[in-house]
Scaffold this active site. Structure first.
Site, PDB file in Angstrom:
ATOM      1  N   ASP A 149      -4.498  -0.107   9.616  1.00  0.00           N
ATOM      2  CA  ASP A 149      -5.581   0.816   9.980  1.00  0.00           C
ATOM      3  C   ASP A 149      -6.796   0.532   9.089  1.00  0.00           C
ATOM      4  OD1 ASP A 149      -4.886   1.780   7.522  1.00  0.00           O
ATOM      5  OD2 ASP A 149      -4.103   3.699   8.239  1.00  0.00           O
ATOM      6  N   GLU A 156       0.838  -1.196   0.000  1.00  0.00           N
ATOM      7  CA  GLU A 156       0.000   0.000   0.000  1.00  0.00           C
ATOM      8  C   GLU A 156       0.881   1.258   0.000  1.00  0.00           C
ATOM      9  OE1 GLU A 156      -2.440   0.251   3.493  1.00  0.00           O
ATOM     10  OE2 GLU A 156      -3.183   2.256   3.015  1.00  0.00           O
TER      11      GLU A 156
END
Ligand code: 0RA
Length: 648
Positions: A509, A434
């Site tokens: 997260d 990511e």
């Protein structure tokens, strides 16, 4: 009992001694009989007993099965079937129930009139449950009497005895067992895992009432599953969060050549195919002859109907493919076969050739008539399939762009990919990372011999809401497909895989969880074989760094953090100069830290993605990624840690 185990009856040689020794073999190598001694195996014990009750139901002698999880995680399964036989077996000279409980493979009913679930995942027999239980007790109501017996780790402790009399024709079996802590590494039952299999069994066995009760402190609850409509209710359940294109669920319940065939289907406005198939209640993940028969009948009936229809001529010229006919289709096919042959890697593929023609002929006739008699539904189906065919044409062009010429042709690989130097896919790993900054750290920290890095920018497209042509026009997705090298959907070829580990590495997260779910949805929909062959993994970056002076440790959850802090002599409150840092993203780690904590095969933990329960996975993906907001809100409220529900 018609027959005991085969080995015991025929002449016996060295290979049979193992069997005759009884259940020791099971205790020695439990994995061979129930797959694993972790949570999966633990739940398997319940399925094994319940399967026996369901067999009674299929034979027409039982309509109610009750499962209870007791406060100590022991289990009771009660049914109102005929009761396990208690008379003395003529050859073995022990009561039938003792034989069923203490001799491997003797638990089944071998009369040809029942659909014994054999050769699949289940069907190893209740004796295996007995062998792997600390204690097992059985109560049998039969012939106006109640009988009882118990066992310790597979050995008889209380011989068969009579407890008293029962009223009239009352009959049934009650089995209580406590899984053996010496065998299992996990002893706590998960209500939702049992619930989903029992719910499925109720859909698959029309009319059987199945209940599940949890007596454990603080989580007391009871659910009852009772599908009077059988598979019709299954399809309604699967489509519950989707926009259906026609209200009536198309439903067939027939018997042909001694094969039970039940089928329910309904189209929704989505682009995915959700077809599930079962043989004798076993989910045939790998499909087989029954599924082939159904698919070819569906494609052929829809094409024939199109030829006769009033649709514009230019539309008719394009022949509809099977994929077109199944776009947006939710269907469940369940067949009952007397002697199923299971094949395939996981023994979940039906091999019996006679089943293909039986299903094909039956579905052909019946569906043609149905479409004839329901012109409105027929038009909806044709329109949907024609739209799919047009999109398929558009997608072909887009897809050509993603198809690489050869696995070694680096020239075609995306520029963002930092490839590894080894070329043997079995040795190679691809990290999907990511963000560009974490991607940069990963590139510096990796072992470039075997680790390739592909940084992904931002959110990838939600494939749950897009048709294939749009999916393939997405840059990020094209890059992933090209890097992996297998192609997608019907062009998927596992041997094109350039890496045998595809590792998703996202921040710990909410955004990271979302990106991970998007990627998993993409793999599940477009490259399911990649998941099935165990090539998709999730990286586990640490959540905390705990340091004291020059010493540093990484913690993967809060409990571990506190444990380390305590060990370093302080407690979590920061005494003794202990520094606790919470990592908010991968980007906060430098390349060496990222390597050490998350990428080094010697020290890292990676989770293998395993979508075993495809039925659940589909509805969860649909719920999380689809259009309907309300079910998603409810689901997220009830399952805060949703990713764990994907059985990862
Ligand atoms: C062997 C033969 C028969 C029934 C069963 C086993 C049986 C086993 C289990 C396990 C749980 N519930 C069960 N119910 C029945 C048939 C006996 C007959 O012919 O009457």
């Amino acid at each position: 009992m018609a027959k005991t185990n085969d080995a015991a009856e025929s002449s016996y040689g060295a290979s049979d001694i193992q069997v005759l020794k009884g259940l020791e073999a099971v205790r020695k190598r439990p994995g061979m009989y129930i797959g694993s001694t972790s949570s999966r195996g633990l739940h398997h014990l319940v399925y094994e007993v319940v399967d026996n009750s369901i067999d009674e139901a299929l034979a027409g002698y039982c309509d109610s099965v009750a499962v209870t999880i007791h406060a100590d995680d022991s289990i009771t399964v009660t049914d109102n079937g005929r009761g396990i036989p208690v008379d003395i077996h003529p050859v073995e000279k022990i009561p039938g129930v003792e034989l069923a409980m203490t001799v491997l493979h003797a638990g089944g009913k071998f009369d040809k009139h029942s659909y014994k679930v054999s050769g699949g995942l289940h069907g190893v027999g209740v004796s295996v449950v007995n062998a792997l239980s600390e204690t097992l007790k059985v109560w049998i109501k039969r012939d106006g009497k109640e009988h009882y017996m118990d066992f310790t780790r597979g050995d008889t402790t209380t011989k068969l005895k009579q407890l008293g009399t029962v009223k009239g024709k009352e009959s049934g079996t009650k089995i209580w067992f406590k899984p053996d802590a010496q065998i299992f590494t996990e002893l706590v039952y998960d209500f939702s895992i049992l619930a989903s299999r029992l719910r499925e069994l109720s859909f698959l066995n029309k009319g059987v009432m199945i209940s599940l009760k949890d007596e454990r402190a603080g989580q007391e609850r009871e659910e009852t599953y009772h599908a009077k409509g059988g598979l019709k209710e299954f399809v309604a359940y699967l489509n519950a969060n989707k926009k259906v294109l026609h209200n009536e669920i198309v439903y067939l319940d027939a018997e042909k050549d001694d094969i039970g065939i039940e089928l329910a289907l309904q189209y929704n406005d989505g682009y995915n195919e959700n077809v599930f198939s079962f043989v004798n209640n076993i989910n045939t993940h790998e499909g087989g002859t029954h599924l082939t028969g159904f698919k070819s009948a569906l494609t052929s009936v829809i094409n024939k109907h199109l030829d006769k229809s009033s649709f514009a001529k230019k539309d008719k010229e394009a022949k509809l493919s099977g994929e077109d006919a199944r776009e947006g289709l939710t269907a469940v096919l369940s067949v009952k076969v007397r002697e199923p042959q299971f094949e395939g890697q996981t023994k979940t593929k039906l091999g019996n050739s006679e089943v293909e023609s039986a299903v094909k002929t039956t579905v052909n006739e019946w569906l043609a008539t149905y479409l004839e008699e329901h012109p409105r539904v027929a038009n909806i189906v044709l329109e949907k399939a024609l739209a799919a065919a047009r999109a398929r044409e558009a997608a072909r062009k887009a897809r050509d762009l993603t198809r690489k010429k050869s696995a070694l042709d680096v020239g075609n690989l995306p520029g963002k990919l930092a490839d590894c130097s080894l070329s043997d896919p079995a040795m190679c790993e691809l990290y999907l990372v990511e963000g560009d900054s974490a991607g940069g750290s990963a590139k510096q920290g990796r072992d470039r011999m075997f680790q390739a890095i592909l940084p992904l920018r931002g959110k990838i497209l939600n494939v749950e809401k897009a048709r294939i042509d749009k999916i393939l026009s997405n840059e990020e997705i094209r890059t992933i497909i090209t890097a992996i090298g297998t192609g997608i959907k019907e062009e998927f070829a596992l041997d094109g895989a350039r890496y045998h580990k595809i590792i998703i590495m996202t921040d710990a997260d909410v955004d990271g969880a979302h990106i991970r779910t998007l990627l998993l949805t993409f793999f599940y929909r477009q490259m399911p074989e990649l998941i099935e062959s165990g090539m998709v993994y999730i990286a586990q970056p640490p959540l905390f760094r705990v340091a004291k002076g020059k010493e540093e440790y990484y913690a993967y959850d809060a409990a571990e953090r506190d444990e380390i802090a305590k060990r370093l002599g302080g407690g979590a409150d920061g005494k003794a100069n202990i520094n606790v840092q919470r990592y908010k993203g991968l980007g906060e780690m430098n390349p060496e830290q990222l390597w050490k904590t998350t990428m080094d095969p010697e020290t890292r933990t990676i989770l293998k993605v395993n979508v075993e329960d495809a039925v659940m996975a589909d509805s969860i993906f649909q719920m999380l990624m689809g259009d309907e907001v309300e079910p998603r809100r409810i689901f997220i409220e009830q399952n805060a840690k949703f990713v764990s529900n994907l059985d990862i």
